[in-house]
Write an enzyme that holds these catalytic residues in place. Structure first.
Site, PDB file in Angstrom:
ATOM      1  CB  SER A 291      -0.884  -0.055   1.259  1.00 52.65           C
ATOM      2  OG  SER A 291      -1.704   1.075   1.350  1.00 52.65           O
TER       3      SER A 291
ATOM      4  CB  SER B 246      -7.002  14.412  -3.464  1.00 50.44           C
ATOM      5  OG  SER B 246      -6.938  14.142  -2.082  1.00 50.44           O
TER       6      SER B 246
ATOM      7  CG  HIS C 250      -9.217  13.182  -6.032  1.00 49.73           C
ATOM      8  ND1 HIS C 250      -9.930  14.306  -5.667  1.00 49.73           N
ATOM      9  CD2 HIS C 250      -9.114  12.420  -4.921  1.00 49.73           C
ATOM     10  CE1 HIS C 250     -10.219  14.235  -4.379  1.00 49.73           C
ATOM     11  NE2 HIS C 250      -9.747  13.109  -3.904  1.00 49.73           N
TER      12      HIS C 250
ATOM     13  CB  THR D  23     -16.184   8.984  -5.851  1.00 50.01           C
ATOM     14  OG1 THR D  23     -17.350   9.423  -5.146  1.00 50.01           O
ATOM     15  CG2 THR D  23     -15.588  10.184  -6.576  1.00 50.01           C
TER      16      THR D  23
ATOM     17  CE  LYS E  50     -13.982  13.131  -3.239  1.00 55.63           C
ATOM     18  NZ  LYS E  50     -12.869  12.438  -2.601  1.00 55.63           N
TER      19      LYS E  50
ATOM     20  CB  THR F 284     -25.519  -0.995   3.533  1.00 56.45           C
ATOM     21  OG1 THR F 284     -25.852   0.351   3.808  1.00 56.45           O
ATOM     22  CG2 THR F 284     -24.835  -1.078   2.178  1.00 56.45           C
ATOM     23  CB  THR F 285     -30.580   0.829   2.236  1.00 47.88           C
ATOM     24  OG1 THR F 285     -31.162   0.252   3.398  1.00 47.88           O
ATOM     25  CG2 THR F 285     -31.666   1.219   1.257  1.00 47.88           C
TER      26      THR F 285
ATOM     27  CB  THR G  14      -6.275  16.354   5.751  1.00 48.87           C
ATOM     28  OG1 THR G  14      -7.455  16.280   6.556  1.00 48.87           O
ATOM     29  CG2 THR G  14      -6.648  16.081   4.317  1.00 48.87           C
TER      30      THR G  14
HETATM   31  C1  PLP Z   1     -12.982  11.425  -1.446  1.00 47.82           C
HETATM   32  C2  PLP Z   1     -12.126  10.202  -1.588  1.00 47.82           C
HETATM   33  C3  PLP Z   1     -12.649   8.922  -1.435  1.00 47.82           C
HETATM   34  C4  PLP Z   1     -14.054   8.702  -0.929  1.00 47.82           C
HETATM   35  O1  PLP Z   1     -14.994   9.025  -1.909  1.00 47.82           O
HETATM   36  P1  PLP Z   1     -16.519   9.209  -1.446  1.00 47.82           P
HETATM   37  O2  PLP Z   1     -17.341   8.759  -2.592  1.00 47.82           O
HETATM   38  O3  PLP Z   1     -16.667  10.658  -1.116  1.00 47.82           O
HETATM   39  O4  PLP Z   1     -16.709   8.349  -0.238  1.00 47.82           O
HETATM   40  C5  PLP Z   1     -11.862   7.827  -1.719  1.00 47.82           C
HETATM   41  N1  PLP Z   1     -10.582   7.975  -2.126  1.00 47.82           N
HETATM   42  C6  PLP Z   1     -10.030   9.200  -2.264  1.00 47.82           C
HETATM   43  C7  PLP Z   1      -8.628   9.306  -2.729  1.00 47.82           C
HETATM   44  C8  PLP Z   1     -10.764  10.343  -1.975  1.00 47.82           C
HETATM   45  O5  PLP Z   1     -10.209  11.544  -2.061  1.00 47.82           O
END
Ligand code: PLP
Length: 407
Positions: A137, A189, A217, A245, A248, A277-278, A363
């Site tokens: 990782s 990011s 991202h 995701t 974003k 989960t739903t 962060t």
């Molecule tokens: C924001 C983020 C996530 C999580 O995405 P969500 O759909 O908001 O839960 C996963 N990996 C990275 C690198 C992120 O920046």
């Protein structure tokens, strides 16, 4: 146990370290992104421009996305009514997964509540599917990947950020017969730097390891169809599991993985974070599918975003501000102190109507606190100009360091 006192102590620790988080209440104005209204704690309001959103392309206000959501909402109601297994699978979920599988050139895709859950659930479940799995990782992987790797138990190796020589060393030191997986991101990011996708795929091939990439991202924004950096670099077919995701650049909500049909079938069948989960509301799935489909061809949005990012970087650099520039769409300005960082952010908001959240520990590492700007196609020349002038004035006001101004 004095529960109240324990909570007080935990919260006080954050205050003492200057990293207690306060949320800013904003009301986004659909049709006017990135304009929004900031509601101060005393109830008064101020017009602001959002400069730190992750709705990178303004898709959250795209008329076709909204129309698809309205249509599904009116047709089917608010929620999905169940888990995927028990009455919660609709044609909207199936269409979204088909759209995503096609996007990434994979046999299948699987939608989760978020990319956080998708990372956590998938990485922790892979341990069950491949007993003895060693996960390699990247040191700067997102919290959701760290959590998935940790929760799964089993062996893990952390390689120095983007250091393929270190990764090779770690791979070579382990039993050649052990199952292996390399987990990394295509764009990190906070710095906006790219992962060495091709080199990692080469190593994976050499050491018979699986590859797992987080393109959160990058989807929507890189590659000819918006499938991410792996698509741009011609490496997508070499990645075993792609995570991303819908919240974003796609501007909606939810997360997913794309992989072989067999891999998706196994994760679908074994991952508690998927099973119990739903499922997403149909309207959300419909909006996400529309957004993915639109961005398969909307190259002009990708181009406009890159252009605005380049202009903003060039102008801030021209003023000698310490930009971190790795050629991506993210524009981090290094401040290096949590108190200054918060102060700059507060003054930008109150005095200039510019909203950029300070990015502090945990962060990013201590001493690398920053302001992180996310220019988009919906930021216009006037808003960019206003931001650049505000940063110039504040840098002077706070007597912060500047680099040698270079051409
Ligand atoms: C924001 C983020 C996530 C999580 O995405 P969500 O759909 O908001 O839960 C996963 N990996 C990275 C690198 C992120 O920046």
């Amino acid at each position: 146990m004095n529960y109240e006192a324990a909570l007080d102590a935990s919260l006080q620790r954050l205050h003492d370290e200057g990293r207690y988080r306060t949320f800013i209440d904003i009301v986004r104005k659909q049709g006017h992104f990135p304009q929004a209204i900031w509601r101060r704690p005393d109830g008064t309001e101020r017009d602001i421009t959002v400069w730190c959103g992750n709705d990178y392309l303004g898709m959250g206000q795209h008329p076709e996305v909204l129309a698809a959501m309205h249509e599904a909402l009116d047709a089917t109601g608010a929620g999905s009514g169940g888990t995927r297994n028990i009455s919660g699978t609709t044609i909207y979920h199936k269409q979204l997964e088909a759209e995503l599988a096609d996007l990434h050139g994979k046999e299948a895709a699987l939608v989760f509540s978020s990319a956080y859950i998708a990372n956590d659930a998938t990485l922790s479940t892979l341990r069950l599917l491949f007993p003895g799995l060693i996960i390699y990782s990247d040191a700067l992987n997102h919290a959701s990947m760290i959590e998935g790797v940790r929760r799964g138990g089993g062996a893990k190796r952390i390689f120095r950020h983007n250091d393929v020589a270190h990764l090779r060393e770690l791979l070579a030191a382990d039993d050649p017969a052990a199952p292996k997986l390399i987990a990394f991101e295509s764009i990190y990011s906070m710095d906006g730097d790219f992962g060495p996708i091709k080199d990692i795929c080469d190593l994976a091939e050499e050491f018979n390891a699986l590859t797992y990439i987080d393109e959160v991202h990058a989807v929507g924004m890189y590659g000819p169809r918006g499938a991410g950096v792996a698509e741009r670099d011609g490496q997508m077919h070499r990645i075993d599991i792609i995570n991303a995701t819908l919240a974003k650049a796609y501007g909606v909500f939810g997360g997913y993985i794309a992989a072989s049909a067999k891999m998706v079938d196994a994760i679908r069948s074994y991952a508690p974070g998927f099973i119990f989960t739903t499922s997403l509301p149909p309207a959300v799935a419909a909006g996400a599918a529309a957004s993915v489909r639109i961005l398969k061809t909307a190259q002009h949005l990708r181009d406009a975003q890159q252009t605005h990012a380049r202009i903003l970087k060039m102008r801030l650099k021209g003023l000698g501000l310490p930009i971190i520039d790795h050629g991506s769409h993210i524009v981090p300005v290094h401040v290096g102190d949590p108190v200054h960082c918060k102060m700059l952010s507060d003054m930008l908001l109150e005095n200039y109507g510019i909203y950029v959240q300070p990015i502090n520990f945990p962060t990013v590492p201590r001493g690398t606190e920053r302001l992180r700007f996310t220019p988009s196609p919906v930021h216009d020349a006037r808003q960019i100009d206003h931001l650049v002038k505000a940063m110039d004035a504040l840098w002077r006001h706070c007597a912060l360091n500047r680099a040698e101004v270079s051409a």
